[in-house]
Design a protein around this motif. Structure first.
Motif, PDB file in Angstrom:
ATOM      1  N   LEU A 113      -0.995 -11.533  -6.691  1.00  0.00           N
ATOM      2  CA  LEU A 113      -1.987 -12.149  -7.567  1.00  0.00           C
ATOM      3  C   LEU A 113      -3.401 -11.700  -7.202  1.00  0.00           C
ATOM      4  CD1 LEU A 113      -0.558 -15.785  -7.816  1.00  0.00           C
ATOM      5  CD2 LEU A 113      -0.563 -14.027  -9.604  1.00  0.00           C
ATOM      6  N   SER A 114      -3.679 -11.542  -5.919  1.00  0.00           N
ATOM      7  CA  SER A 114      -4.998 -11.087  -5.484  1.00  0.00           C
ATOM      8  C   SER A 114      -5.273  -9.659  -5.951  1.00  0.00           C
ATOM      9  CB  SER A 114      -5.116 -11.166  -3.954  1.00  0.00           C
ATOM     10  OG  SER A 114      -5.121 -12.504  -3.514  1.00  0.00           O
ATOM     11  N   LEU A 115      -4.239  -8.823  -5.929  1.00  0.00           N
ATOM     12  CA  LEU A 115      -4.396  -7.447  -6.427  1.00  0.00           C
ATOM     13  C   LEU A 115      -4.777  -7.443  -7.906  1.00  0.00           C
ATOM     14  CD1 LEU A 115      -1.370  -5.685  -4.707  1.00  0.00           C
ATOM     15  CD2 LEU A 115      -3.780  -5.074  -4.397  1.00  0.00           C
ATOM     16  N   ALA A 120      -9.220  -7.016 -12.077  1.00  0.00           N
ATOM     17  CA  ALA A 120     -10.047  -7.510 -13.186  1.00  0.00           C
ATOM     18  C   ALA A 120     -11.509  -7.641 -12.771  1.00  0.00           C
ATOM     19  CB  ALA A 120      -9.513  -8.856 -13.674  1.00  0.00           C
ATOM     20  N   LEU A 121     -11.764  -8.242 -11.622  1.00  0.00           N
ATOM     21  CA  LEU A 121     -13.137  -8.437 -11.165  1.00  0.00           C
ATOM     22  C   LEU A 121     -13.836  -7.106 -10.926  1.00  0.00           C
ATOM     23  CD1 LEU A 121     -12.547 -11.391  -8.667  1.00  0.00           C
ATOM     24  CD2 LEU A 121     -13.837 -11.507 -10.811  1.00  0.00           C
ATOM     25  N   PHE A 122     -13.128  -6.170 -10.303  1.00  0.00           N
ATOM     26  CA  PHE A 122     -13.753  -4.882  -9.999  1.00  0.00           C
ATOM     27  C   PHE A 122     -13.941  -4.038 -11.258  1.00  0.00           C
ATOM     28  CE2 PHE A 122     -13.454  -0.359  -8.739  1.00  0.00           C
ATOM     29  CZ  PHE A 122     -14.611  -0.294  -7.985  1.00  0.00           C
ATOM     30  N   ILE A 169     -12.913  -8.744  -3.573  1.00  0.00           N
ATOM     31  CA  ILE A 169     -11.867  -8.769  -2.547  1.00  0.00           C
ATOM     32  C   ILE A 169     -11.761 -10.143  -1.897  1.00  0.00           C
ATOM     33  CG2 ILE A 169     -11.140  -7.830  -0.317  1.00  0.00           C
ATOM     34  CD1 ILE A 169     -12.385  -5.175  -1.114  1.00  0.00           C
ATOM     35  N   SER A 170     -12.897 -10.754  -1.581  1.00  0.00           N
ATOM     36  CA  SER A 170     -12.868 -12.021  -0.842  1.00  0.00           C
ATOM     37  C   SER A 170     -12.566 -13.231  -1.722  1.00  0.00           C
ATOM     38  CB  SER A 170     -14.204 -12.239  -0.127  1.00  0.00           C
ATOM     39  OG  SER A 170     -15.267 -12.339  -1.056  1.00  0.00           O
ATOM     40  N   THR A 182      -2.983 -13.842   5.216  1.00  0.00           N
ATOM     41  CA  THR A 182      -2.780 -13.205   3.909  1.00  0.00           C
ATOM     42  C   THR A 182      -4.057 -12.495   3.473  1.00  0.00           C
ATOM     43  OG1 THR A 182      -1.222 -14.945   3.277  1.00  0.00           O
ATOM     44  CG2 THR A 182      -2.137 -13.606   1.501  1.00  0.00           C
ATOM     45  N   PHE A 183      -5.194 -13.166   3.638  1.00  0.00           N
ATOM     46  CA  PHE A 183      -6.477 -12.551   3.309  1.00  0.00           C
ATOM     47  C   PHE A 183      -6.712 -11.305   4.140  1.00  0.00           C
ATOM     48  CE2 PHE A 183     -11.027 -12.337   4.666  1.00  0.00           C
ATOM     49  CZ  PHE A 183     -11.496 -11.686   3.529  1.00  0.00           C
ATOM     50  N   TRP A 184      -6.434 -11.362   5.430  1.00  0.00           N
ATOM     51  CA  TRP A 184      -6.649 -10.193   6.281  1.00  0.00           C
ATOM     52  C   TRP A 184      -5.789  -9.006   5.849  1.00  0.00           C
ATOM     53  CZ3 TRP A 184      -6.336 -13.298  11.492  1.00  0.00           C
ATOM     54  CH2 TRP A 184      -7.575 -13.905  11.739  1.00  0.00           C
ATOM     55  N   LEU A 185      -4.534  -9.273   5.509  1.00  0.00           N
ATOM     56  CA  LEU A 185      -3.657  -8.184   5.056  1.00  0.00           C
ATOM     57  C   LEU A 185      -4.168  -7.592   3.743  1.00  0.00           C
ATOM     58  CD1 LEU A 185      -0.158  -9.720   5.879  1.00  0.00           C
ATOM     59  CD2 LEU A 185      -1.256  -7.785   7.025  1.00  0.00           C
TER      60      LEU A 185
END
Length: 241
Positions: A113-115, A120-122, A169-170, A182-185
């Motif tokens: 989901l973060s990807l 979208a944001l980028f 990213i953050s 998870t955030f670090w990975l």
């Protein structure tokens, strides 16, 4: 891994874990790979020149690289200072820190989901930066490198560094309430990926070719994974407006 994580949890505060851990991930996944890519020119010049995507006359000079290093260091200090100030203001860590590591299913879900959220944001912030008003005032600095090098991934105006590089990213793992690991990975993958796609080399399974074309031609390949470029038709070179 569980034992190591338990030791970290018992030895450091949540603020130390988030801030220092995030800084270490940045060093390991962006600074070290970027320096390795740039060092190829000096350690293995024949190999380097053979695998460059763009011709020698377009490559940055040593002075350009030194200027790039200076700006990227400034941007690193900026984002680290903002991260620290947010931690102090919020009073709580930005990501979930628990005694146990995240389950594999949760980790896979949150990274996927973060990807997608990051794409979208980028993509849309990058398209906006290519508008005439913002390009000349902000984004033109990043495109100084028409033949990019790995460090140039963060060679950017401070506003671009914060809103187009750092936040896409953050922010997604924060919105998802993700575990700090998870955030670090996710952060490590994204930083290694951006260093690689800016490296200017063709021996990485074509990884750099898409974004290298963006730096050379300016008006295609705005995204990270290519999904929105495909959806909007910006995966192909078009005539300039």
């Amino acid at each position: 891994m569980e034992q190591l994580w338990s030791h970290i949890i018992s030895s450091y505060s949540p603020f130390q874990i988030e801030f220092i851990g995030t800084l270490l991930v940045q060093i390991l996944s962006f600074w070290i790979p970027s320096i390795c890519y740039i060092s190829l020119d000096y350690l293995f010049p024949c190999f380097s020149q053979h695998h460059k995507l763009q011709s020698a006359p377009k490559q940055p000079t040593r002075k350009d690289i030194e200027q790039c290093l200076k700006v990227v260091l400034q941007n690193q200090l900026l984002t680290s200072a903002l991260h620290l100030s947010l931690l102090l203001q919020q009073g709580t860590p930005g990501y979930r820190i628990t005694l146990t590591l995240p389950p594999l299913a949760e980790l896979t879900r949150d990274i996927t989901l973060s990807l997608l959220l990051r794409e979208a944001l980028f993509y849309y912030s990058h398209r906006l930066l290519h508008s005439r008003y913002l390009y000349s005032r902000i984004h033109k600095q990043h495109h100084r490198f028409t033949a990019p090098i790995a460090l140039a991934a963060q060679y950017a105006h401070p506003l671009e560094q914060v809103f187009a590089n750092a936040l896409p990213i953050s922010l997604p793992p924060q919105l998802l309430g993700s575990h700090i690991v998870t955030f670090w990975l996710f952060l490590g993958y994204e930083l290694l990926n951006t260093a690689t796609v800016h490296s200017g080399y063709d021996f990485l399974g074509g990884k750099a070719r898409m974004h290298d074309a963006h730096h050379e031609k300016f008006n295609l390949n705005y995204g990270s994974i290519g999904l929105l470029d495909w959806a909007h038709g910006t995966d192909r070179l078009r005539k300039r407006d």
